[in-house]
Design a protein around this motif. Sequence first.
Motif, PDB file in Angstrom:
ATOM      1  N   GLY A 200      -9.393  -8.149   6.881  1.00 23.09           N
ATOM      2  CA  GLY A 200     -10.079  -8.083   5.598  1.00 23.09           C
ATOM      3  C   GLY A 200     -10.670  -6.728   5.294  1.00 23.09           C
ATOM      4  O   GLY A 200     -11.173  -6.504   4.185  1.00 23.09           O
ATOM      5  N   LEU A 201     -10.621  -5.815   6.253  1.00 22.95           N
ATOM      6  CA  LEU A 201     -11.099  -4.443   6.035  1.00 22.95           C
ATOM      7  C   LEU A 201      -9.940  -3.634   5.472  1.00 22.95           C
ATOM      8  O   LEU A 201      -9.053  -3.195   6.218  1.00 22.95           O
ATOM      9  CB  LEU A 201     -11.604  -3.842   7.348  1.00 22.95           C
ATOM     10  CG  LEU A 201     -12.743  -4.611   8.033  1.00 22.95           C
ATOM     11  CD1 LEU A 201     -13.074  -3.980   9.378  1.00 22.95           C
ATOM     12  CD2 LEU A 201     -13.981  -4.643   7.143  1.00 22.95           C
ATOM     13  N   ASN A 202      -9.930  -3.446   4.185  1.00 23.11           N
ATOM     14  CA  ASN A 202      -8.782  -2.833   3.536  1.00 23.11           C
ATOM     15  C   ASN A 202      -9.201  -2.087   2.278  1.00 23.11           C
ATOM     16  O   ASN A 202     -10.394  -1.969   1.958  1.00 23.11           O
ATOM     17  CB  ASN A 202      -7.727  -3.903   3.197  1.00 23.11           C
ATOM     18  CG  ASN A 202      -8.334  -5.100   2.480  1.00 23.11           C
ATOM     19  OD1 ASN A 202      -9.135  -4.934   1.571  1.00 23.11           O
ATOM     20  ND2 ASN A 202      -7.956  -6.296   2.903  1.00 23.11           N
ATOM     21  N   LEU A 203      -8.211  -1.607   1.566  1.00 26.33           N
ATOM     22  CA  LEU A 203      -8.435  -0.825   0.357  1.00 26.33           C
ATOM     23  C   LEU A 203      -9.188  -1.613  -0.708  1.00 26.33           C
ATOM     24  O   LEU A 203     -10.133  -1.103  -1.338  1.00 26.33           O
ATOM     25  CB  LEU A 203      -7.081  -0.347  -0.184  1.00 26.33           C
ATOM     26  CG  LEU A 203      -7.046   0.269  -1.579  1.00 26.33           C
ATOM     27  CD1 LEU A 203      -7.870   1.542  -1.638  1.00 26.33           C
ATOM     28  CD2 LEU A 203      -5.599   0.560  -1.985  1.00 26.33           C
ATOM     29  N   PHE A 204      -8.812  -2.864  -0.931  1.00 25.33           N
ATOM     30  CA  PHE A 204      -9.434  -3.654  -1.982  1.00 25.33           C
ATOM     31  C   PHE A 204     -10.889  -3.955  -1.662  1.00 25.33           C
ATOM     32  O   PHE A 204     -11.755  -3.905  -2.554  1.00 25.33           O
ATOM     33  CB  PHE A 204      -8.642  -4.950  -2.181  1.00 25.33           C
ATOM     34  CG  PHE A 204      -9.096  -5.756  -3.359  1.00 25.33           C
ATOM     35  CD1 PHE A 204      -8.810  -5.336  -4.651  1.00 25.33           C
ATOM     36  CD2 PHE A 204      -9.808  -6.926  -3.185  1.00 25.33           C
ATOM     37  CE1 PHE A 204      -9.226  -6.060  -5.748  1.00 25.33           C
ATOM     38  CE2 PHE A 204     -10.222  -7.671  -4.273  1.00 25.33           C
ATOM     39  CZ  PHE A 204      -9.929  -7.236  -5.566  1.00 25.33           C
ATOM     40  N   ASN A 205     -11.170  -4.287  -0.429  1.00 23.87           N
ATOM     41  CA  ASN A 205     -12.543  -4.565  -0.019  1.00 23.87           C
ATOM     42  C   ASN A 205     -13.436  -3.351  -0.253  1.00 23.87           C
ATOM     43  O   ASN A 205     -14.524  -3.458  -0.845  1.00 23.87           O
ATOM     44  CB  ASN A 205     -12.558  -4.963   1.457  1.00 23.87           C
ATOM     45  CG  ASN A 205     -13.922  -5.444   1.918  1.00 23.87           C
ATOM     46  OD1 ASN A 205     -14.861  -5.545   1.144  1.00 23.87           O
ATOM     47  ND2 ASN A 205     -14.032  -5.741   3.194  1.00 23.87           N
ATOM     48  N   ALA A 206     -13.000  -2.190   0.190  1.00 19.98           N
ATOM     49  CA  ALA A 206     -13.796  -0.978   0.006  1.00 19.98           C
ATOM     50  C   ALA A 206     -13.942  -0.627  -1.469  1.00 19.98           C
ATOM     51  O   ALA A 206     -15.000  -0.147  -1.902  1.00 19.98           O
ATOM     52  CB  ALA A 206     -13.155   0.182   0.764  1.00 19.98           C
ATOM     53  N   SER A 207     -12.908  -0.881  -2.273  1.00 14.78           N
ATOM     54  CA  SER A 207     -12.966  -0.537  -3.698  1.00 14.78           C
ATOM     55  C   SER A 207     -13.953  -1.425  -4.438  1.00 14.78           C
ATOM     56  O   SER A 207     -14.678  -0.960  -5.327  1.00 14.78           O
ATOM     57  CB  SER A 207     -11.572  -0.653  -4.318  1.00 14.78           C
ATOM     58  OG  SER A 207     -10.663   0.234  -3.710  1.00 14.78           O
ATOM     59  N   VAL A 208     -13.984  -2.705  -4.095  1.00 16.25           N
ATOM     60  CA  VAL A 208     -14.947  -3.620  -4.736  1.00 16.25           C
ATOM     61  C   VAL A 208     -16.370  -3.182  -4.435  1.00 16.25           C
ATOM     62  O   VAL A 208     -17.235  -3.112  -5.325  1.00 16.25           O
ATOM     63  CB  VAL A 208     -14.695  -5.063  -4.278  1.00 16.25           C
ATOM     64  CG1 VAL A 208     -15.818  -5.983  -4.736  1.00 16.25           C
ATOM     65  CG2 VAL A 208     -13.365  -5.570  -4.811  1.00 16.25           C
ATOM     66  N   LEU A 209     -16.640  -2.877  -3.176  1.00 17.08           N
ATOM     67  CA  LEU A 209     -17.992  -2.458  -2.801  1.00 17.08           C
ATOM     68  C   LEU A 209     -18.349  -1.116  -3.419  1.00 17.08           C
ATOM     69  O   LEU A 209     -19.482  -0.908  -3.869  1.00 17.08           O
ATOM     70  CB  LEU A 209     -18.096  -2.384  -1.278  1.00 17.08           C
ATOM     71  CG  LEU A 209     -17.912  -3.704  -0.529  1.00 17.08           C
ATOM     72  CD1 LEU A 209     -17.843  -3.458   0.966  1.00 17.08           C
ATOM     73  CD2 LEU A 209     -19.035  -4.662  -0.850  1.00 17.08           C
ATOM     74  N   LEU A 210     -17.386  -0.219  -3.452  1.00 14.97           N
ATOM     75  CA  LEU A 210     -17.643   1.088  -4.056  1.00 14.97           C
ATOM     76  C   LEU A 210     -17.879   0.958  -5.555  1.00 14.97           C
ATOM     77  O   LEU A 210     -18.685   1.698  -6.143  1.00 14.97           O
ATOM     78  CB  LEU A 210     -16.472   2.032  -3.776  1.00 14.97           C
ATOM     79  CG  LEU A 210     -16.714   3.525  -3.934  1.00 14.97           C
ATOM     80  CD1 LEU A 210     -17.860   3.979  -3.060  1.00 14.97           C
ATOM     81  CD2 LEU A 210     -15.454   4.304  -3.593  1.00 14.97           C
ATOM     82  N   GLY A 211     -17.184   0.015  -6.190  1.00 15.23           N
ATOM     83  CA  GLY A 211     -17.418  -0.232  -7.603  1.00 15.23           C
ATOM     84  C   GLY A 211     -18.836  -0.692  -7.878  1.00 15.23           C
ATOM     85  O   GLY A 211     -19.439  -0.337  -8.904  1.00 15.23           O
TER      86      GLY A 211
END
Length: 306
Positions: free
Chosen positions: A156-167
């Motif tokens: 679950g540690l991936n591009l989408f996870n980081a992008s949601v949190l960064l958003g």
Amino acid sequence: MRARISAKRGTSVPMDLKRKDTLAKLAISAVAMIGIFILVFTLIFLIKESLPVLKSATLRELLFGLYWYPTYSPPEFGMLPLITGSLAVTMLSSLIALPLSIMVSIFLSEVCPRSMRNFMKPMLEILGFLPSVVLGFIGMVALAPWFQNAFDLVTGLNLFNASVLLGLLIIPITASLADDAISSVPSDIRDAANALGATRQETITRVVLPAALPGILQACLLGMMRGIGETMVVLMAAGGAAIIPKSLFDPVRPLTSTIAAEMGETPVGSPHYHALFFAGLLLLLMTLILNFATIWIERRWRWQLR
């Protein structure tokens, strides 16, 4: 006698104001020069520490190499996966955050009642100071297992996870700045649109937003700068794999997380050490490009107004 005293007082007030204005200009100029000096010193220091890596790898290998194995023998310093990871996380988080930020700013400035705005505006600005390590921890503990189970992923540690949190980090900053830009539009323009029979929606979409567009674009660029320079969220939630992502759920390793994870264990003066400084130089150049884009938008808008 009183006339002479009043005359002297009348002439002394402008002199005092001029002195205060001069001191204020000198203080502002000194602070600005210090900031410019720090930026130039940082740029020179990064260039000085990053250039020795060219003895171990060519510029083409650094920018377009596909493999980042700095501890191997011989080492490989391909930064294309790191650059792609930084750009992918920044772009995806911007696609998530910027439309929401603009809608929040429109609601605060044009729709929200004043009493609610007086409460929501400070809360929005407070959220901009939320520690990124807290969001990274939430991404690791809560979002990553949910993504892994919901979409049947390897991790679950991936591009989408980081992008949601960064958003979530970008929204408060961009929304607050965009709200200031929309609120700065003169009320006479709104009154004129209303007098011509325009509805609230037509006034917002055809009058207010075009007038505030340069400020909104600047707010979006500053939000992207916040995203591209973020470290803890991408370090904790992006997965840490130095690969070029082929889907939204692939792990990535941006430049910031690479520097944060590897600098503490790298021998000073080694090629790996200088390669990390080269990564920092790339990050600084990216942020400078966004800064110049912001300045260009402002100058072009001023030229159009003239």
